[in-house]
Scaffold this motif. Structure first.
Motif, PDB file in Angstrom:
ATOM      1  N   ILE A 179      -0.170 -11.484  -4.023  1.00 28.75           N
ATOM      2  CA  ILE A 179      -0.606 -10.555  -2.986  1.00 28.75           C
ATOM      3  C   ILE A 179      -0.923  -9.194  -3.590  1.00 28.75           C
ATOM      4  N   LEU A 214      -4.579  -7.427  -3.244  1.00 30.82           N
ATOM      5  CA  LEU A 214      -4.768  -6.133  -2.579  1.00 30.82           C
ATOM      6  C   LEU A 214      -5.356  -5.090  -3.526  1.00 30.82           C
ATOM      7  N   TYR A 219      -8.986  -3.796  -2.641  1.00 37.58           N
ATOM      8  CA  TYR A 219      -8.989  -2.476  -2.010  1.00 37.58           C
ATOM      9  C   TYR A 219      -8.644  -1.343  -2.963  1.00 37.58           C
ATOM     10  N   PRO A 252      -4.456  -2.122   9.452  1.00 30.99           N
ATOM     11  CA  PRO A 252      -4.375  -2.679   8.100  1.00 30.99           C
ATOM     12  C   PRO A 252      -5.738  -3.136   7.592  1.00 30.99           C
ATOM     13  N   HIS A 253      -5.890  -3.148   6.274  1.00 31.77           N
ATOM     14  CA  HIS A 253      -7.111  -3.690   5.685  1.00 31.77           C
ATOM     15  C   HIS A 253      -7.290  -5.148   6.113  1.00 31.77           C
ATOM     16  N   ASP A 254      -6.211  -5.914   6.019  1.00 25.23           N
ATOM     17  CA  ASP A 254      -6.257  -7.340   6.333  1.00 25.23           C
ATOM     18  C   ASP A 254      -5.040  -7.677   7.195  1.00 25.23           C
ATOM     19  N   LEU A 279      -2.536 -10.553   6.519  1.00 24.33           N
ATOM     20  CA  LEU A 279      -1.584 -10.517   5.411  1.00 24.33           C
ATOM     21  C   LEU A 279      -0.219  -9.957   5.794  1.00 24.33           C
ATOM     22  N   SER A 280      -0.114  -9.328   6.935  1.00 25.32           N
ATOM     23  CA  SER A 280       1.157  -8.712   7.319  1.00 25.32           C
ATOM     24  C   SER A 280       2.284  -9.741   7.349  1.00 25.32           C
ATOM     25  N   HIS A 340       2.727  -3.367   1.869  1.00 26.93           N
ATOM     26  CA  HIS A 340       2.198  -2.901   3.156  1.00 26.93           C
ATOM     27  C   HIS A 340       1.362  -1.634   2.971  1.00 26.93           C
ATOM     28  N   ASN A 396      -1.938  -2.458   1.725  1.00 26.05           N
ATOM     29  CA  ASN A 396      -2.728  -3.103   2.784  1.00 26.05           C
ATOM     30  C   ASN A 396      -3.039  -2.122   3.916  1.00 26.05           C
ATOM     31  N   ASP A 438      -1.091  -0.866   5.951  1.00 26.92           N
ATOM     32  CA  ASP A 438      -0.255  -1.172   7.114  1.00 26.92           C
ATOM     33  C   ASP A 438       0.923  -0.200   7.067  1.00 26.92           C
TER      34      ASP A 438
END
Length: 205
Positions: free
Chosen positions: A17, A21, A25, A37-39, A42-43, A60, A63, A65
């Motif tokens: 992950i 990421l 990003y 979040p970007h995706d 994925l959370s 996070h 991402n 988040d």
């Protein structure tokens, strides 16, 4: 870019992950233009890893988040959770709340973790870096400055991840309450009670 991380079922480890990421990003310099979040997909996989909360919070943050990252940081914002306090500062840096970020960095400046990550430049170098990000944001340009800031962000986050992996590993944490959480100080209890939305970033934590 990052296509090797797109394969189904390849999000079962921290490294997979993290690699996805950072390749998709990058290492954050400016605050995300979106509060989401970007995706979003994925959370859950990030939470399902059950790695140490410091490492989960970093995923996070990468991402974008920030709500999920902040939930974890709030449980690690007092001594001796130096890494959690540092990541709280990192979160503020990423969201664009630069003065708050510098304050958190100052709180952990004497910790071994911070000294390892900022072995060159120390607290002054870290704060200069944050000031450079604010300068870049305000001037809205400067390719050379952007490249330098991106490289510094990558170095900071990579070093912080390496430190946390060395200290806590990437195995599942059975009970974060026993292994990672700390009691917040009275100051932080009062701050949490007065949390508001707004300021320079999406939130003031």
């Amino acid at each position: 870019m990052g296509s090797e991380h797109r394969k189904p079922g390849n999000f079962a480890t921290f490294d997979s992950i993290y690699g996805y990421l950072t390749s998709e990003y990058g290492f954050p310099v400016l605050a995300s233009r979106s509060p989401y979040p970007h995706d979003k997909t994925l959370s859950h996989p990030i939470a399902e890893l059950s790695v140490h909360p410091t490492l989960e919070a970093i995923l996070h943050i990468l991402n974008a988040d920030l709500s999920s990252a902040h939930f974890l940081c709030r449980h690690m914002q007092n001594r001796p959770a130096w890494e959690g306090m540092y990541i709280h500062g990192l979160l503020h840096r990423v969201e664009g709340d630069y003065e708050n970020a510098k304050a958190w960095y100052g709180d952990v400046a004497d910790s071994e973790c911070f000294k390892v990550v900022w072995s060159e430049g120390g607290l002054e170098g870290a704060r200069d870096f944050i000031d450079g990000i604010k300068e870049f944001r305000d001037m809205k340009g400067g390719r050379e400055l952007r490249e330098r800031l991106s490289k510094t962000s990558e170095g900071e986050i990579d070093a912080l991840v390496a430190w946390c992996k060395q200290q806590f590993g990437t195995e599942k944490v059975q009970d974060a309450r026993q292994q990672a959480w700390v009691e917040p100080s009275e100051e932080h209890r009062a701050m949490a009670a007065k949390m508001i939305v707004g300021g320079e970033g999406w939130r003031n934590f």
